[in-house]
Write an enzyme that holds these catalytic residues in place. Structure first.
Site, PDB file in Angstrom:
ATOM      1  N   HIS A 167      42.211 -16.496 -48.144  1.00 62.51           N
ATOM      2  CA  HIS A 167      41.677 -15.199 -48.565  1.00 62.51           C
ATOM      3  C   HIS A 167      40.981 -14.488 -47.403  1.00 62.51           C
ATOM      4  O   HIS A 167      40.116 -15.071 -46.743  1.00 62.51           O
ATOM      5  CB  HIS A 167      40.687 -15.449 -49.713  1.00 62.51           C
ATOM      6  N   ARG A 168      41.362 -13.268 -47.130  1.00 58.90           N
ATOM      7  CA  ARG A 168      40.869 -12.489 -45.972  1.00 58.90           C
ATOM      8  C   ARG A 168      41.080 -13.276 -44.676  1.00 58.90           C
ATOM      9  O   ARG A 168      40.309 -13.166 -43.728  1.00 58.90           O
ATOM     10  CB  ARG A 168      39.401 -12.104 -46.142  1.00 58.90           C
ATOM     11  N   GLU A 183      45.960 -13.851 -46.531  1.00 61.60           N
ATOM     12  CA  GLU A 183      45.847 -12.525 -47.122  1.00 61.60           C
ATOM     13  C   GLU A 183      44.948 -11.697 -46.215  1.00 61.60           C
ATOM     14  O   GLU A 183      44.045 -12.243 -45.580  1.00 61.60           O
ATOM     15  CB  GLU A 183      45.210 -12.674 -48.507  1.00 61.60           C
ATOM     16  N   ASP A 189      43.245  -7.371 -45.756  1.00 63.11           N
ATOM     17  CA  ASP A 189      43.063  -6.063 -46.403  1.00 63.11           C
ATOM     18  C   ASP A 189      43.313  -4.978 -45.374  1.00 63.11           C
ATOM     19  O   ASP A 189      42.860  -5.089 -44.240  1.00 63.11           O
ATOM     20  CB  ASP A 189      41.629  -5.936 -46.918  1.00 63.11           C
ATOM     21  N   HIS A 206      38.015  -5.233 -45.059  1.00 62.98           N
ATOM     22  CA  HIS A 206      37.949  -5.249 -46.527  1.00 62.98           C
ATOM     23  C   HIS A 206      37.184  -4.065 -47.120  1.00 62.98           C
ATOM     24  O   HIS A 206      37.673  -3.357 -47.989  1.00 62.98           O
ATOM     25  CB  HIS A 206      37.320  -6.554 -47.018  1.00 62.98           C
ATOM     26  N   GLU A 217      47.232  -6.857 -48.395  1.00 56.86           N
ATOM     27  CA  GLU A 217      46.668  -6.109 -49.529  1.00 56.86           C
ATOM     28  C   GLU A 217      46.304  -4.700 -49.076  1.00 56.86           C
ATOM     29  O   GLU A 217      45.496  -4.495 -48.170  1.00 56.86           O
ATOM     30  CB  GLU A 217      45.415  -6.780 -50.117  1.00 56.86           C
ATOM     31  N   LYS A 228      44.348  -1.454 -49.636  1.00 59.15           N
ATOM     32  CA  LYS A 228      43.184  -0.949 -50.365  1.00 59.15           C
ATOM     33  C   LYS A 228      43.321   0.563 -50.496  1.00 59.15           C
ATOM     34  O   LYS A 228      43.377   1.276 -49.487  1.00 59.15           O
ATOM     35  CB  LYS A 228      41.904  -1.257 -49.583  1.00 59.15           C
ATOM     36  N   ASP A 239      39.336 -19.027 -50.455  1.00 57.39           N
ATOM     37  CA  ASP A 239      38.564 -19.135 -49.210  1.00 57.39           C
ATOM     38  C   ASP A 239      38.605 -20.571 -48.703  1.00 57.39           C
ATOM     39  O   ASP A 239      38.130 -20.856 -47.610  1.00 57.39           O
ATOM     40  CB  ASP A 239      37.091 -18.764 -49.477  1.00 57.39           C
TER      41      ASP A 239
END
Ligand code: G3P
Ligand code: CA
Length: 292
Positions: free
Chosen positions: A42-43, A70, A72, A85, A144, A146, A278
């Site tokens: 995640h991120r 992933e 953003d 993000h 992702e 945004k 995470d």
């Protein structure tokens, strides 16, 4: 007249929802994701205590953990796709202000690592192009997008990401996710080969959607124009029945953001196709333990 309304509304609703059904492209998704189970950092981090989110160091760490990652992305003031993000730079960098009010040069002048730890001093906000150039062919990237926009505004960012993927010939290296179905719709229009994932919780984060659209998305998990191949729900919405139901319809299921060992175990046992976490290291461990 009142009776007619009672018949007409459900009838129109049925027509609308029937139009909305589609078949996710299971075979195409399989050609991107060859593994039975995908661990997605995640991120980027794969462990948010190790490296600052959405930075090159974080992505390298995910790769070291044998994970996809992933990230953003959103527009800078000068129109480049940057990887961050929050809609402002305040939390993760040394700067202040909205991302879309800062030029690429201004964003690049900020330190995106030092607040996390002095060890990461001089870490920069990457552009999406830089990340694709560095990691294409090494792992899968979940991009992702945004965007809280609708109409032409939402289309602009969908178009820019779809074009970049085409230019980089990265269709077999990335998939695109968004809470915003209008963005996915544009991705499909500009580059239909890109795999698309609908992110969702209750759609309260997409205020521009009508009540009816939210209802349909919540219940059918799709947008008839965006035609997602992947569902990426809040993990609390997922159980065995959910997985069975949406597998039958042909979707891959990647819940987010799952960090607790018990939740990871429960979701793997329910049969999800991957987990956004995470703690990529922990997801790997639990998966190996359960599959022994
Ligand atoms: O990929 C899903 C997850 O990243 C969505 O939440 O706020 O961390 O982008 P957020
Ligand atoms: Ca995200």
């Amino acid at each position: 007249m009142k009776n007619l309304k009672h018949i007409l509304i459900p009838f129109l609703f049925l027509i609308y929802t029937n139009c909305a059904t589609h078949t996710p492209r299971t075979e195409v998704t399989k050609s991107l994701v060859k593994k039975d189970f995908l661990v997605i950092g995640h991120r980027g981090t794969g462990d948010n205590t190790i490296a600052p989110e959405n930075t090159m160091s974080a992505f390298k760490f995910a790769l070291k953990n044998n994970a996809a990652f992933e990230l953003d992305t959103m527009f800078s003031k000068t129109g480049e796709l940057v990887v961050i993000h929050d809609s402002d730079v305040d939390r993760t960098t040394t700067g202040k202000g909205m991302v879309d009010a800062l030029t690429l040069n201004e964003l690049k002048a900020l330190d995106a690592g030092i607040k996390f730890s002095p060890k990461f001093k001089n870490e920069k906000i990457p552009t999406l192009e830089e990340v694709i150039d560095e990691f294409k062919g090494k792992t899968i990237i979940d991009i992702e997008i945004k965007s809280q926009a609708s109409g032409e505004e939402a289309k602009k960012i969908g178009e820019a990401v779809a074009k970049l993927i085409k230019e980089k010939k990265a269709e077999k290296d990335v998939f695109v996710t968004s809470f915003n179905p209008f963005v996915l719709e544009k991705i499909k229009e500009v580059n239909p080969n890109v795999i698309r994932g609908q992110l969702y919780s209750d759609f309260s984060d997409v205020p521009q959607l009508s009540f009816l659209t939210k209802y349909i998305l919540r219940n059918l998990k799709l947008n008839f124009k965006a035609r997602p191949d992947i569902l990426a729900p809040n993990f609390k919405l997922v159980d065995k029945d959910y997985v069975e139901k949406y597998h039958e319809l042909g979707y891959k299921i990647y819940p987010w953001t799952v960090n607790d060992e018990k939740d990871i175990e429960r979701l793997i046992e329910a049969g999800v196709d991957g987990i956004i976490s995470d703690r990529a290291d922990l997801v790997n461990q639990v998966y190996l333990k359960l599959k022994k």
